[in-house]
Design a protein around this motif. Structure first.
Motif, PDB file in Angstrom:
ATOM      1  N   SER A 211      42.516  31.073  38.653  1.00 33.54           N
ATOM      2  CA  SER A 211      41.950  31.916  37.599  1.00 33.54           C
ATOM      3  C   SER A 211      40.616  32.511  38.050  1.00 33.54           C
ATOM      4  O   SER A 211      39.930  33.141  37.249  1.00 33.54           O
ATOM      5  N   HIS A 212      40.299  32.288  39.333  1.00 36.07           N
ATOM      6  CA  HIS A 212      39.059  32.874  39.858  1.00 36.07           C
ATOM      7  C   HIS A 212      39.399  33.996  40.808  1.00 36.07           C
ATOM      8  O   HIS A 212      40.176  33.810  41.759  1.00 36.07           O
ATOM      9  N   ILE A 213      38.808  35.182  40.505  1.00 32.18           N
ATOM     10  CA  ILE A 213      39.146  36.370  41.297  1.00 32.18           C
ATOM     11  C   ILE A 213      38.816  36.167  42.768  1.00 32.18           C
ATOM     12  O   ILE A 213      39.553  36.654  43.641  1.00 32.18           O
ATOM     13  N   ILE A 214      37.808  35.392  43.074  1.00 27.39           N
ATOM     14  CA  ILE A 214      37.420  35.255  44.474  1.00 27.39           C
ATOM     15  C   ILE A 214      38.476  34.481  45.271  1.00 27.39           C
ATOM     16  O   ILE A 214      38.745  34.776  46.427  1.00 27.39           O
ATOM     17  N   VAL A 215      39.129  33.515  44.590  1.00 27.09           N
ATOM     18  CA  VAL A 215      40.179  32.744  45.268  1.00 27.09           C
ATOM     19  C   VAL A 215      41.395  33.628  45.515  1.00 27.09           C
ATOM     20  O   VAL A 215      41.912  33.708  46.634  1.00 27.09           O
TER      21      VAL A 215
ATOM     22  N   LEU B 221      42.997  34.997  49.124  1.00 26.36           N
ATOM     23  CA  LEU B 221      44.397  34.907  49.566  1.00 26.36           C
ATOM     24  C   LEU B 221      44.968  36.293  49.867  1.00 26.36           C
ATOM     25  O   LEU B 221      45.621  36.511  50.887  1.00 26.36           O
TER      26      LEU B 221
ATOM     27  N   PHE C 157      45.006  36.732  39.215  1.00 25.25           N
ATOM     28  CA  PHE C 157      43.798  36.243  38.536  1.00 25.25           C
ATOM     29  C   PHE C 157      43.831  36.580  37.048  1.00 25.25           C
ATOM     30  O   PHE C 157      43.585  35.730  36.197  1.00 25.25           O
TER      31      PHE C 157
ATOM     32  N   MET D 133      43.831  33.904  34.036  1.00 27.37           N
ATOM     33  CA  MET D 133      42.670  33.819  33.169  1.00 27.37           C
ATOM     34  C   MET D 133      43.043  34.160  31.727  1.00 27.37           C
ATOM     35  O   MET D 133      42.671  33.445  30.796  1.00 27.37           O
TER      36      MET D 133
ATOM     37  N   GLN E 279      33.707  33.802  36.457  1.00 30.55           N
ATOM     38  CA  GLN E 279      34.371  34.251  37.688  1.00 30.55           C
ATOM     39  C   GLN E 279      33.521  35.243  38.474  1.00 30.55           C
ATOM     40  O   GLN E 279      33.763  35.463  39.650  1.00 30.55           O
TER      41      GLN E 279
ATOM     42  N   GLN F  83      33.754  28.379  46.924  1.00 27.77           N
ATOM     43  CA  GLN F  83      35.197  28.514  46.663  1.00 27.77           C
ATOM     44  C   GLN F  83      35.936  29.037  47.878  1.00 27.77           C
ATOM     45  O   GLN F  83      37.001  28.538  48.241  1.00 27.77           O
TER      46      GLN F  83
ATOM     47  N   LEU G 110      38.589  27.062  49.934  1.00 30.39           N
ATOM     48  CA  LEU G 110      39.931  27.666  49.971  1.00 30.39           C
ATOM     49  C   LEU G 110      40.425  27.742  51.413  1.00 30.39           C
ATOM     50  O   LEU G 110      41.569  27.370  51.710  1.00 30.39           O
TER      51      LEU G 110
END
Lengths: 256, 162
Positions: free
Chosen positions: A125-129, A133, A190, A194, B3, B12, B16
């Motif tokens: 739910s985190h845009i950075i993760v 990817l 994301f 979220m 976020q 993060q 990751l």
């Protein structure tokens, strides 16, 4: 929403802050050469996802039986599912990227599903993760395209059979659509995660706020919505994996 | 929105990367080869079993074919033997029949000869009797003595007339 950015529990009203569940907590602060590499709650759930996925896949195959046990057949089902996806979308030569697609799918699926456990944290739910990817996919696919076709990969942005004046318009469009791939890929996952979790939290707040008499309606909605969210959790992992396969196919075969 | 807090990006992304690479190696080195191996083995096993079944089936068909061939041969041979026996028997019967026929013909011929002899003997005797009788009758009737030769000539004349 900006006001709740650092808000802890319940900023005044009786409703809990629906965005609080996305807060990052530093469990073990680590400073790595001036870089903040703290072990956070996000890291914790990533680690749990890793343990669940690797643990399940390795332990279920312990028997290596010809006639699979229940757990083994689930592991084999996941394997065949992704293997067929890669084979159908990329072809047999794409099978060397199968471990990557499989890891991607299982990681996202585990993070999405673990996010459905109450009191857990949803990593995706985190845009950075998700952007991380998607960036790996985007950069990897682009590199594969240039390695396989050299400068010829640039022809990917030039649609064939189009009159020259149109190319002036079409090439920028192709380029932009290619460059927005990581954005759409990451934002899709994301935003789905979220929005779903925020909805669940908001309606969870309604259940408490409306009390014993009126709380049943949002509770019933939440039960149904939780089912939908489980579906979305699977679907988004699937979509991410399929799009990765399609991008891989574009880079390897340049079908346009 | 938590976020969008840039301060949280680095930890993060770092974790990751660590976790994803770790999971990639765990899966690609340990988990996936095992699953692939088992699936491959099962596919091979099924293929082997199918091949074996196919082989046994062709063998069975071959056995049935050779059995039927043997059966047909035996039947043909039996037919031949029956045919030969029948021919031999009918030849023998024919031979015996001709033997018997010849025998019968010989005996018939012999018998006819005997009958002819007996008949001529009897006819001779009839002449003698006729001559004697005629002599006696002539002697009695007219009392003349006749010589045997005259009577015999008259009798033979008379018998030639009749």
């Amino acid at each position: 929403m900006a006001s709740t950015e650092h808000g802890g529990e319940q900023s005044g009203g009786s409703m809990p802050d629906p965005m609080h569940q996305f807060e990052i907590d530093r469990i073990i602060p680590i400073n790595f050469f001036g870089l903040d590499a703290s072990f956070t709650n996000s890291s914790k759930w990533m680690l749990i996802a890793l343990l669940v996925v690797a643990g399940f896949l390795i332990l279920s195959m312990r028997g290596r039986s010809l006639v699979p046990t229940r757990a083994q057949s689930v592991a084999e089902l996941a394997y065949e599912f992704i293997a067929n996806m890669v084979r159908d979308n990329v072809g047999t030569e794409g099978m060397k990227y199968f471990p990557f697609v499989f890891t991607l799918f299982m990681f996202i699926l585990a993070c999405n599903m673990l996010g459905m456990v109450p009191y857990s944290f949803t990593v995706t739910s985190h845009i950075i993760v998700t952007f991380g990817l998607a960036a790996v996919v985007f950069i990897g696919v682009t590199v594969i395209g240039f390695i396989r076709h050299g400068v010829g990969f640039l022809k990917f942005f030039v649609p064939s059979g189009v009159p020259a004046p149109m190319l002036a318009l079409l090439v920028p469009i192709e380029l932009i659509s290619y460059l927005t791939r990581p954005v759409s890929l990451s934002v899709r996952l994301f935003a789905n995660m979220m929005a779903g979790h925020t909805m669940l939290k908001v309606f969870g707040g309604f259940v408490v706020a409306l009390g014993f008499l009126g709380g049943w309606a949002p509770l019933a909605f939440m039960v149904a919505f939780t089912g939908l969210e489980v579906l979305v959790a699977f679907l988004q992992a699937y979509v991410f994996a399929v799009l990765t396969c399609i991008y891989l196919n574009d880079a390897m075969h340049m079908h346009h | 929105m938590p976020q969008l807090n840039p301060a949280d990006f680095a930890p993060q992304l770092i974790w990751l990367a660590i976790i994803f690479i770790g999971l990639y190696f765990l899966l690609s080195r340990v988990a996936l080869p095992r699953i692939g191996e088992v699936i491959e083995e099962r596919r091979d096993r099924i293929q082997r079993d199918l091949d074996e079944a196919e082989r046994l089936k062709t063998e069975t068909e071959k056995a049935i074919a050779s059995y039927e061939q043997a059966l047909a041969e035996a039947r043909g041979r039996a037919h031949n033997i029956a045919q030969e026996t029948r021919e031999k028997l009918s030849a023998e019967v024919a031979r015996e029949r001709t033997d018997v026929d010849k025998n019968i013909a010989e005996q018939t011929a012999a018998a006819e000869e005997r009958i002819a002899i007996a008949k001529s003997a009897a006819l001779l005797q009839v002449n003698e009797i006729a001559v004697e009788t005629t002599e006696t009758i002539v002697n009695e009737l007219i009392g003349a003595t006749t010589t045997g030769d005259e009577v015999a000539a008259a009798v033979s004349r008379a018998s030639a007339n009749t």
